[in-house]
Design an enzyme around this catalytic site. Structure first.
Site, mmCIF file in Angstrom:
data_model
loop_
_atom_site.group_PDB
_atom_site.id
_atom_site.type_symbol
_atom_site.label_atom_id
_atom_site.label_comp_id
_atom_site.label_asym_id
_atom_site.label_seq_id
_atom_site.Cartn_x
_atom_site.Cartn_y
_atom_site.Cartn_z
ATOM 1 N N SER A 22 4.426 55.426 3.517
ATOM 2 C CA SER A 22 4.252 53.977 3.388
ATOM 3 C C SER A 22 4.622 53.246 4.682
ATOM 4 C CB SER A 22 5.129 53.469 2.241
ATOM 5 O OG SER A 22 4.984 52.078 2.111
ATOM 6 N N CYS A 132 14.129 49.762 1.254
ATOM 7 C CA CYS A 132 13.774 49.214 2.571
ATOM 8 C C CYS A 132 14.999 48.555 3.200
ATOM 9 C CB CYS A 132 12.648 48.189 2.464
ATOM 10 S SG CYS A 132 12.273 47.492 4.092
HETATM 11 C C1 LIG Z 1 6.812 50.846 11.313
HETATM 12 C C2 LIG Z 1 7.298 51.394 10.001
HETATM 13 C C3 LIG Z 1 7.053 50.687 8.837
HETATM 14 C C4 LIG Z 1 7.505 51.190 7.606
HETATM 15 N N1 LIG Z 1 7.231 50.498 6.458
HETATM 16 C C5 LIG Z 1 7.598 51.014 5.249
HETATM 17 C C6 LIG Z 1 7.226 50.365 4.057
HETATM 18 O O1 LIG Z 1 6.546 49.342 4.024
HETATM 19 N N2 LIG Z 1 7.641 50.937 2.885
HETATM 20 C C7 LIG Z 1 8.366 52.101 2.824
HETATM 21 O O2 LIG Z 1 8.696 52.587 1.732
HETATM 22 N N3 LIG Z 1 8.703 52.745 3.969
HETATM 23 C C8 LIG Z 1 8.339 52.231 5.166
HETATM 24 N N4 LIG Z 1 8.648 52.902 6.318
HETATM 25 C C9 LIG Z 1 9.422 54.172 6.225
HETATM 26 C C10 LIG Z 1 8.491 55.393 6.249
HETATM 27 O O3 LIG Z 1 7.603 55.402 5.154
HETATM 28 C C11 LIG Z 1 9.324 56.695 6.246
HETATM 29 O O4 LIG Z 1 10.063 56.767 5.047
HETATM 30 C C12 LIG Z 1 10.298 56.785 7.400
HETATM 31 O O5 LIG Z 1 9.759 56.204 8.572
HETATM 32 C C13 LIG Z 1 10.699 58.242 7.729
HETATM 33 O O6 LIG Z 1 9.590 59.029 8.090
HETATM 34 P P1 LIG Z 1 9.114 59.255 9.614
HETATM 35 O O7 LIG Z 1 10.337 59.592 10.407
HETATM 36 O O8 LIG Z 1 8.117 60.352 9.546
HETATM 37 O O9 LIG Z 1 8.514 57.960 10.064
HETATM 38 C C14 LIG Z 1 8.215 52.420 7.558
HETATM 39 C C15 LIG Z 1 8.452 53.129 8.744
HETATM 40 C C16 LIG Z 1 7.997 52.634 9.966
HETATM 41 C C17 LIG Z 1 8.246 53.437 11.212
#
Ligand SMILES: Cc1cc2nc3c(=O)[nH]c(=O)nc-3n(C[C@H](O)[C@H](O)[C@H](O)COP(=O)(O)O)c2cc1C
Length: 305
Positions: A22, A132
């Site tokens: 997400s 969040c």
């Molecule tokens: C720019 C950005 C926006 C995000 N927006 C959301 C969001 O709207 N809802 C949510 O549940 N997680 C959000 N996340 C978290 C990601 O879904 C994920 O849980 C987190 O970044 C860890 O995974 P990663 O290290 O692969 O990015 C966001 C992450 C990033 C980097």
């Protein structure tokens, strides 16, 4: 050798265990020129709130060592515009679409969001974003409190038969306790992890690099923490896990599956290589064949300690 690559999460049947996280894949339309979106196991949308949200002031992102900070603050068009303008494109893809939802002011908003989404057949599952770090109220996040987690999941469970996924925060003492609350209240699966809270400082201005000050850290920097949390939840709570946090390639996706994740979600890596999720699907297939593993399910939680 023929390998089985499909997995089930609640009522969801995925052709493969790779989805997109997400907030890092918009509403998918932005990525259609880079890949065949139908190849994904599932798509999780950017979190939707009842009303449109502008999000937090800029700057809202910055790079860090082995990762990034973000404080987008759940910018989104709100439920009505999402259903009218974004969902029709997602529906056409024919793969499971998981809608991420969050409340802004009070948890009761979850009930209105879910009761409306529940009526739409193109919605395969709902992910409750109770984690969040960029919109937390005075009392902290719902997912930082086992009782509050239980309460909201239980209330939502009463109004939908769709697959329910609860997204958890790593900013807690015991993630397994929160996962257990979600499971006991009727969640079909848990997603973990959301971002870790962090800060970065511009030393010349002596100001935070992110306008909001504190932001969410993601990317490879958080991967060992995320893998450890998946392993803890896998061992202590019997509930399917969607693992994420710094997955950048097939090797890191495999770490999560071996630790106990039934599926993986690709987040920050989408910003570096928009095709990375389909490349990881190919890499996972190659790993199964090379290791003569007939079914991806044999790999889930197969860590030898
Ligand atoms: C720019 C950005 C926006 C995000 N927006 C959301 C969001 O709207 N809802 C949510 O549940 N997680 C959000 N996340 C978290 C990601 O879904 C994920 O849980 C987190 O970044 C860890 O995974 P990663 O290290 O692969 O990015 C966001 C992450 C990033 C980097």
């Amino acid at each position: 050798m023929k390998t089985n690559f499909s997995i089930e999460i609640g009522k969801l049947k995925l052709n493969n265990p790779v989805m997109v996280a997400s907030g890092t894949f918009g509403y998918a339309e932005e990525f259609q020129d880079f890949m065949d979106l139908k190849k994904l196991g599932a798509i999780v949308t950017k979190t939707i709130t009842l009303k449109p949200r502008k999000g937090n002031p800029s700057p809202r992102t910055c790079e860090t060592a082995a990762g990034m900070l973000n404080s987008i603050g759940l910018e989104n068009p709100g439920l009505d515009i999402f259903i009218k303008d974004k969902l029709p494109f997602l529906k056409k893809l024919g793969i499971p679409i998981i809608i991420s939802v969050a409340s802004e002011e009070e948890p009761g908003e979850f009930l209105e969001l879910v009761s409306r989404l529940n009526k739409l057949e193109e919605v395969a599952a709902i992910e409750l974003n109770i984690s969040c770090p960029n919109v937390q109220g005075k009392e902290g996040l719902i997912s930082q409190d086992p009782e509050a987690t239980y309460k909201i999941v239980q209330e939502v469970r009463k109004i939908t038969d769709k697959t329910l996924i609860t997204k958890l925060s790593p900013n807690v003492t015991s993630i397994a306790d929160i996962a257990r609350s979600a499971k006991d209240a009727g969640s079909d699966a848990v997603s973990l992890i959301n971002t870790l809270t962090g800060m970065s400082i511009d030393i010349e201005q002596r100001k935070p690099k992110i306008a909001a000050g504190i932001a969410g850290l993601s990317g490879p920097a958080i991967r060992p923490i995320a893998v450890r949390m998946v392993w803890e939840v896998f061992n202590k709570v019997k509930i399917p896990i969607i693992g994420m946090g710094g997955i950048m390639d097939v090797q890191s996706a495999l770490e999560f599956i071996i630790a106990g994740a039934s599926a993986v979600s690709i987040g920050t890596a989408n910003f570096i290589n928009p095709k990375i999720s389909v490349e990881i699907i190919g890499g996972l297939k190659e790993y199964l064949t090379r290791n003569k593993i007939a079914d991806i399910k044999e790999l889930i939680g197969s860590l030898k300690i």
